[in-house]
Design a protein around this motif. Structure first.
Motif, PDB file in Angstrom:
ATOM      1  N   UNK A  18     -36.437  -5.393 -17.551  1.00  0.00           N
ATOM      2  CA  UNK A  18     -36.027  -5.340 -18.900  1.00  0.00           C
ATOM      3  C   UNK A  18     -36.632  -5.787 -19.735  1.00  0.00           C
ATOM      4  N   UNK A  19     -37.360  -5.710 -20.290  1.00  0.00           N
ATOM      5  CA  UNK A  19     -38.411  -6.344 -21.298  1.00  0.00           C
ATOM      6  C   UNK A  19     -37.479  -5.876 -23.300  1.00  0.00           C
ATOM      7  N   UNK A  20     -36.743  -5.619 -23.347  1.00  0.00           N
ATOM      8  CA  UNK A  20     -36.349  -4.436 -24.640  1.00  0.00           C
ATOM      9  C   UNK A  20     -35.014  -3.968 -24.760  1.00  0.00           C
ATOM     10  N   UNK A  21     -34.106  -3.662 -25.024  1.00  0.00           N
ATOM     11  CA  UNK A  21     -32.725  -3.140 -25.259  1.00  0.00           C
ATOM     12  C   UNK A  21     -32.138  -2.767 -25.991  1.00  0.00           C
ATOM     13  N   UNK A  22     -31.767  -1.702 -26.649  1.00  0.00           N
ATOM     14  CA  UNK A  22     -30.445  -1.678 -27.455  1.00  0.00           C
ATOM     15  C   UNK A  22     -29.796  -0.363 -27.185  1.00  0.00           C
ATOM     16  N   UNK A  23     -29.432  -0.154 -27.799  1.00  0.00           N
ATOM     17  CA  UNK A  23     -28.312   0.959 -27.477  1.00  0.00           C
ATOM     18  C   UNK A  23     -28.751   2.320 -27.386  1.00  0.00           C
ATOM     19  N   UNK A  24     -29.978   2.628 -27.831  1.00  0.00           N
ATOM     20  CA  UNK A  24     -30.567   4.139 -27.757  1.00  0.00           C
ATOM     21  C   UNK A  24     -31.660   4.031 -26.512  1.00  0.00           C
ATOM     22  N   UNK A  25     -32.495   2.647 -26.303  1.00  0.00           N
ATOM     23  CA  UNK A  25     -33.571   2.384 -25.620  1.00  0.00           C
ATOM     24  C   UNK A  25     -33.596   1.509 -24.670  1.00  0.00           C
ATOM     25  N   UNK A  37     -48.469  -6.251 -17.568  1.00  0.00           N
ATOM     26  CA  UNK A  37     -47.000  -5.924 -19.101  1.00  0.00           C
ATOM     27  C   UNK A  37     -47.240  -4.274 -19.331  1.00  0.00           C
ATOM     28  N   UNK A  38     -47.877  -3.302 -18.689  1.00  0.00           N
ATOM     29  CA  UNK A  38     -47.647  -2.260 -18.729  1.00  0.00           C
ATOM     30  C   UNK A  38     -46.241  -1.951 -18.803  1.00  0.00           C
ATOM     31  N   UNK A  39     -46.158  -1.133 -19.437  1.00  0.00           N
ATOM     32  CA  UNK A  39     -43.995  -1.124 -20.383  1.00  0.00           C
ATOM     33  C   UNK A  39     -43.840  -0.196 -20.509  1.00  0.00           C
ATOM     34  N   UNK A  40     -43.026   0.802 -19.779  1.00  0.00           N
ATOM     35  CA  UNK A  40     -42.198   2.497 -20.253  1.00  0.00           C
ATOM     36  C   UNK A  40     -40.998   2.286 -21.502  1.00  0.00           C
ATOM     37  N   UNK A  63     -39.195   3.164 -32.892  1.00  0.00           N
ATOM     38  CA  UNK A  63     -39.599   2.229 -33.598  1.00  0.00           C
ATOM     39  C   UNK A  63     -38.966   1.234 -32.164  1.00  0.00           C
ATOM     40  N   UNK A  64     -38.657   1.880 -30.909  1.00  0.00           N
ATOM     41  CA  UNK A  64     -39.150   0.366 -30.244  1.00  0.00           C
ATOM     42  C   UNK A  64     -40.109   0.602 -29.135  1.00  0.00           C
ATOM     43  N   UNK A  65     -40.797   1.611 -29.419  1.00  0.00           N
ATOM     44  CA  UNK A  65     -42.232   1.987 -28.763  1.00  0.00           C
ATOM     45  C   UNK A  65     -43.357   1.099 -29.748  1.00  0.00           C
ATOM     46  N   UNK A  71     -44.866  -7.432 -29.723  1.00  0.00           N
ATOM     47  CA  UNK A  71     -45.152  -7.780 -29.158  1.00  0.00           C
ATOM     48  C   UNK A  71     -46.409  -8.157 -27.985  1.00  0.00           C
ATOM     49  N   UNK A  72     -46.508  -6.565 -27.337  1.00  0.00           N
ATOM     50  CA  UNK A  72     -47.576  -6.925 -26.812  1.00  0.00           C
ATOM     51  C   UNK A  72     -49.384  -6.988 -27.016  1.00  0.00           C
ATOM     52  N   UNK A  73     -49.350  -6.842 -28.584  1.00  0.00           N
ATOM     53  CA  UNK A  73     -50.044  -7.174 -29.355  1.00  0.00           C
ATOM     54  C   UNK A  73     -50.563  -8.221 -29.532  1.00  0.00           C
ATOM     55  N   UNK A  74     -49.857  -9.221 -29.638  1.00  0.00           N
ATOM     56  CA  UNK A  74     -50.029 -10.606 -29.836  1.00  0.00           C
ATOM     57  C   UNK A  74     -50.224 -11.152 -28.301  1.00  0.00           C
TER      58      UNK A  74
END
Ligand code: 5GP
Ligand code: ZN
Length: 136
Positions: A18-25, A37-40, A63-65, A71-74
């Motif tokens: 997991x690289x990111x998590x919020x309530x919905x995503x 770094x290929x992320x879903x 918004x999560x995308x 982050x990936x752009x950096x």
């Protein structure tokens, strides 16, 4: 949905990076990455395709995308955002998701893009058809 692999990942019944998590995503690494770094990015609730997502879920998802893309752009030279709907379009997992694929020069990734020609009549007809089928 009981037999959906991404629902199981969302509920942490199956492990993922997991690289990111919020309530919905949830954002996690693809098990068969096109690049490092290929992320879903998935909604935690099940919907088969983009068109089936409700507006709030889609809002959180996109918004999560963008957040993960920043982050990936950096840490890359660029990135592709890809979203497949239905088998004919290459969708294998039937739980809506975005791919974010980090890119660097010479990485050898190439998206095939055919360039068929259409008549003026065909173009006018398809514009009308799309407009007639727009709904809320
Ligand atoms: P699609 O072709 O449906 O747009 O992409 C589905 C993606 O999900 C594929 O790139 C595939 O590698 C990835 N995938 C399938 N099963 C799993 C899994 O169990 N874990 C993870 N992390 N990715 C998966
Ligand atoms: Zn699902």
């Amino acid at each position: 949905m009981a037999d959906c692999i991404f629902c199981k990942i969302a509920k942490k019944e199956i492990p993922s990076d997991i690289v990111y998590e919020d309530k919905y995503t949830l954002g996690f690494l693809d098990i068969k990455p096109v690049s490092l770094g290929h992320t879903l990015v998935i909604p935690k609730t099940h919907a088969e395709t983009l068109d089936k997502l409700n507006e709030n879920t889609l809002g959180s998802l996109i918004a999560a995308v963008q957040k993960i893309s920043k982050a990936i752009n950096k840490i890359s030279e660029g990135y592709n955002v890809i979203q497949n709907n239905k088998e004919v379009a290459g969708q294998v997992v039937h739980h809506a998701h975005f791919h974010i694929v980090p890119r660097k020069s010479g990485d050898g990734i190439h998206w095939e893009r055919p360039n068929p020609k259409f008549s003026e009549k065909q173009l006018r007809e398809i514009v009308d058809k799309i407009k007639q089928n727009l709904t809320n």
